[in-house]
Design a protein around this motif. Sequence first.
Motif, PDB file in Angstrom:
ATOM      1  N   ASN A  70       0.849  -1.191   0.000  1.00 13.21           N
ATOM      2  CA  ASN A  70       0.000   0.000   0.000  1.00 13.21           C
ATOM      3  C   ASN A  70       0.886   1.244   0.000  1.00 13.21           C
ATOM      4  O   ASN A  70       1.551   1.531   0.986  1.00 13.21           O
ATOM      5  CB  ASN A  70      -0.914  -0.019   1.233  1.00 13.21           C
ATOM      6  CG  ASN A  70      -1.745   1.228   1.362  1.00 13.21           C
ATOM      7  OD1 ASN A  70      -1.489   2.069   2.208  1.00 13.21           O
ATOM      8  ND2 ASN A  70      -2.756   1.361   0.520  1.00 13.21           N
ATOM      9  N   PHE A  71       0.930   1.945  -1.134  1.00 15.94           N
ATOM     10  CA  PHE A  71       1.684   3.185  -1.253  1.00 15.94           C
ATOM     11  C   PHE A  71       0.772   4.306  -0.785  1.00 15.94           C
ATOM     12  O   PHE A  71      -0.325   4.490  -1.327  1.00 15.94           O
ATOM     13  CB  PHE A  71       2.128   3.401  -2.701  1.00 15.94           C
ATOM     14  CG  PHE A  71       3.168   2.411  -3.153  1.00 15.94           C
ATOM     15  CD1 PHE A  71       4.509   2.682  -3.000  1.00 15.94           C
ATOM     16  CD2 PHE A  71       2.798   1.200  -3.717  1.00 15.94           C
ATOM     17  CE1 PHE A  71       5.474   1.779  -3.405  1.00 15.94           C
ATOM     18  CE2 PHE A  71       3.750   0.282  -4.128  1.00 15.94           C
ATOM     19  CZ  PHE A  71       5.092   0.571  -3.968  1.00 15.94           C
ATOM     20  N   TRP A  72       1.204   5.066   0.222  1.00 17.52           N
ATOM     21  CA  TRP A  72       0.369   6.054   0.884  1.00 17.52           C
ATOM     22  C   TRP A  72       1.223   7.234   1.326  1.00 17.52           C
ATOM     23  O   TRP A  72       2.437   7.229   1.187  1.00 17.52           O
ATOM     24  CB  TRP A  72      -0.337   5.426   2.081  1.00 17.52           C
ATOM     25  CG  TRP A  72       0.606   5.038   3.187  1.00 17.52           C
ATOM     26  CD1 TRP A  72       1.450   3.970   3.204  1.00 17.52           C
ATOM     27  CD2 TRP A  72       0.821   5.735   4.408  1.00 17.52           C
ATOM     28  NE1 TRP A  72       2.186   3.953   4.374  1.00 17.52           N
ATOM     29  CE2 TRP A  72       1.815   5.027   5.126  1.00 17.52           C
ATOM     30  CE3 TRP A  72       0.278   6.876   4.970  1.00 17.52           C
ATOM     31  CZ2 TRP A  72       2.272   5.442   6.380  1.00 17.52           C
ATOM     32  CZ3 TRP A  72       0.731   7.280   6.219  1.00 17.52           C
ATOM     33  CH2 TRP A  72       1.716   6.559   6.909  1.00 17.52           C
ATOM     34  N   ALA A  73       0.574   8.250   1.892  1.00 18.08           N
ATOM     35  CA  ALA A  73       1.280   9.401   2.453  1.00 18.08           C
ATOM     36  C   ALA A  73       0.473   9.943   3.635  1.00 18.08           C
ATOM     37  O   ALA A  73      -0.751   9.801   3.678  1.00 18.08           O
ATOM     38  CB  ALA A  73       1.452  10.495   1.400  1.00 18.08           C
ATOM     39  N   PHE A 152      -2.182   8.732  -4.875  1.00 17.14           N
ATOM     40  CA  PHE A 152      -2.159   7.905  -3.670  1.00 17.14           C
ATOM     41  C   PHE A 152      -3.546   7.883  -3.059  1.00 17.14           C
ATOM     42  O   PHE A 152      -4.273   8.863  -3.182  1.00 17.14           O
ATOM     43  CB  PHE A 152      -1.154   8.463  -2.659  1.00 17.14           C
ATOM     44  CG  PHE A 152       0.243   8.474  -3.184  1.00 17.14           C
ATOM     45  CD1 PHE A 152       0.897   7.298  -3.478  1.00 17.14           C
ATOM     46  CD2 PHE A 152       0.902   9.668  -3.393  1.00 17.14           C
ATOM     47  CE1 PHE A 152       2.182   7.313  -3.981  1.00 17.14           C
ATOM     48  CE2 PHE A 152       2.181   9.693  -3.900  1.00 17.14           C
ATOM     49  CZ  PHE A 152       2.829   8.508  -4.190  1.00 17.14           C
ATOM     50  N   PRO A 153      -3.901   6.810  -2.408  1.00 17.79           N
ATOM     51  CA  PRO A 153      -3.140   5.583  -2.270  1.00 17.79           C
ATOM     52  C   PRO A 153      -3.155   4.762  -3.565  1.00 17.79           C
ATOM     53  O   PRO A 153      -4.064   4.887  -4.379  1.00 17.79           O
ATOM     54  CB  PRO A 153      -3.890   4.827  -1.167  1.00 17.79           C
ATOM     55  CG  PRO A 153      -5.299   5.321  -1.266  1.00 17.79           C
ATOM     56  CD  PRO A 153      -5.198   6.744  -1.734  1.00 17.79           C
ATOM     57  N   THR A 154      -2.138   3.937  -3.711  1.00 21.61           N
ATOM     58  CA  THR A 154      -2.101   2.907  -4.744  1.00 21.61           C
ATOM     59  C   THR A 154      -1.748   1.619  -4.026  1.00 21.61           C
ATOM     60  O   THR A 154      -0.750   1.569  -3.297  1.00 21.61           O
ATOM     61  CB  THR A 154      -1.061   3.228  -5.835  1.00 21.61           C
ATOM     62  OG1 THR A 154      -1.473   4.405  -6.531  1.00 21.61           O
ATOM     63  CG2 THR A 154      -0.932   2.075  -6.819  1.00 21.61           C
ATOM     64  N   SER A 155      -2.575   0.602  -4.212  1.00 23.60           N
ATOM     65  CA  SER A 155      -2.378  -0.675  -3.542  1.00 23.60           C
ATOM     66  C   SER A 155      -2.183  -1.774  -4.574  1.00 23.60           C
ATOM     67  O   SER A 155      -2.911  -1.827  -5.573  1.00 23.60           O
ATOM     68  CB  SER A 155      -3.574  -1.014  -2.662  1.00 23.60           C
ATOM     69  OG  SER A 155      -3.714  -0.054  -1.637  1.00 23.60           O
ATOM     70  N   ILE A 156      -1.206  -2.641  -4.313  1.00 20.90           N
ATOM     71  CA  ILE A 156      -0.894  -3.735  -5.224  1.00 20.90           C
ATOM     72  C   ILE A 156      -0.929  -5.026  -4.422  1.00 20.90           C
ATOM     73  O   ILE A 156      -0.178  -5.185  -3.458  1.00 20.90           O
ATOM     74  CB  ILE A 156       0.486  -3.516  -5.882  1.00 20.90           C
ATOM     75  CG1 ILE A 156       0.465  -2.185  -6.648  1.00 20.90           C
ATOM     76  CG2 ILE A 156       0.828  -4.685  -6.795  1.00 20.90           C
ATOM     77  CD1 ILE A 156       1.794  -1.642  -7.025  1.00 20.90           C
ATOM     78  N   ARG A 167      -4.258  -4.344  -8.822  1.00 19.87           N
ATOM     79  CA  ARG A 167      -3.768  -2.990  -8.560  1.00 19.87           C
ATOM     80  C   ARG A 167      -4.968  -2.068  -8.418  1.00 19.87           C
ATOM     81  O   ARG A 167      -5.874  -2.098  -9.243  1.00 19.87           O
ATOM     82  CB  ARG A 167      -2.884  -2.510  -9.712  1.00 19.87           C
ATOM     83  CG  ARG A 167      -2.330  -1.108  -9.521  1.00 19.87           C
ATOM     84  CD  ARG A 167      -1.487  -0.689 -10.706  1.00 19.87           C
ATOM     85  NE  ARG A 167      -0.276  -1.463 -10.749  1.00 19.87           N
ATOM     86  CZ  ARG A 167       0.954  -0.946 -10.709  1.00 19.87           C
ATOM     87  NH1 ARG A 167       1.107   0.358 -10.640  1.00 19.87           N
ATOM     88  NH2 ARG A 167       2.008  -1.715 -10.759  1.00 19.87           N
ATOM     89  N   VAL A 168      -4.966  -1.282  -7.347  1.00 20.65           N
ATOM     90  CA  VAL A 168      -6.047  -0.338  -7.110  1.00 20.65           C
ATOM     91  C   VAL A 168      -5.429   1.053  -6.941  1.00 20.65           C
ATOM     92  O   VAL A 168      -4.619   1.258  -6.042  1.00 20.65           O
ATOM     93  CB  VAL A 168      -6.854  -0.696  -5.841  1.00 20.65           C
ATOM     94  CG1 VAL A 168      -7.953   0.333  -5.607  1.00 20.65           C
ATOM     95  CG2 VAL A 168      -7.428  -2.102  -5.934  1.00 20.65           C
ATOM     96  N   THR A 169      -5.825   1.973  -7.800  1.00 22.47           N
ATOM     97  CA  THR A 169      -5.410   3.358  -7.667  1.00 22.47           C
ATOM     98  C   THR A 169      -6.559   4.099  -7.011  1.00 22.47           C
ATOM     99  O   THR A 169      -7.689   4.044  -7.489  1.00 22.47           O
ATOM    100  CB  THR A 169      -5.091   3.977  -9.040  1.00 22.47           C
ATOM    101  OG1 THR A 169      -4.035   3.217  -9.642  1.00 22.47           O
ATOM    102  CG2 THR A 169      -4.654   5.428  -8.903  1.00 22.47           C
TER     103      THR A 169
END
Length: 185
Positions: A70-73, A152-156, A167-169
Amino acid sequence: MKKTAAIVATVLALLVAVVLADRATRTQGTHAAKPNGPKIAAMAPDFSLKGLQEEDISLSQFKGKVVLVNFWATWCTPCRIEIPWLIELQDKYGPQGFTVLGVAMDDEGKSAVAPFVEKERFSVNGQPKAMNYPILIGTEDVEQKFGGFIGFPTSILITRDGREAKRVTGLVSYEEIEQSIKSLL
């Protein structure tokens, strides 16, 4: 006449930009259907990043588990909305061989992320809970390994054998991602 030519040129430029953006963010590899499950793509790229305790953590360390990267900020409102769901999924499916890897993409790096993770509590089933999965400090290099992100988020979601399954953007749908996780466990 000049106006029409300018419009045509603008439309063509936009089409080229869309095609290039699609290619830049597309998952590489050939997709194959898995019976009764999601489509499975090529191997997810391995990476190694620093955790909050300065330890090196790589994706390959989790081979044999289903992993949601999970790419997040910290500044990302949709990210904050889905964190309680990720905590719940980690609690629910962790014992079955699942883990979330949170990759924080804040420009300020650890100086912004560590205090956030330490102090923030999220309501999970009415209880305040801390993030219960590994948090890594992301880099542009890792982002590029995954083809870049629109936001973001982008989840793989990655299978036990290291293949990209989904993949979920943007904000994940709890029900949809849970179904995908369950189908891979």
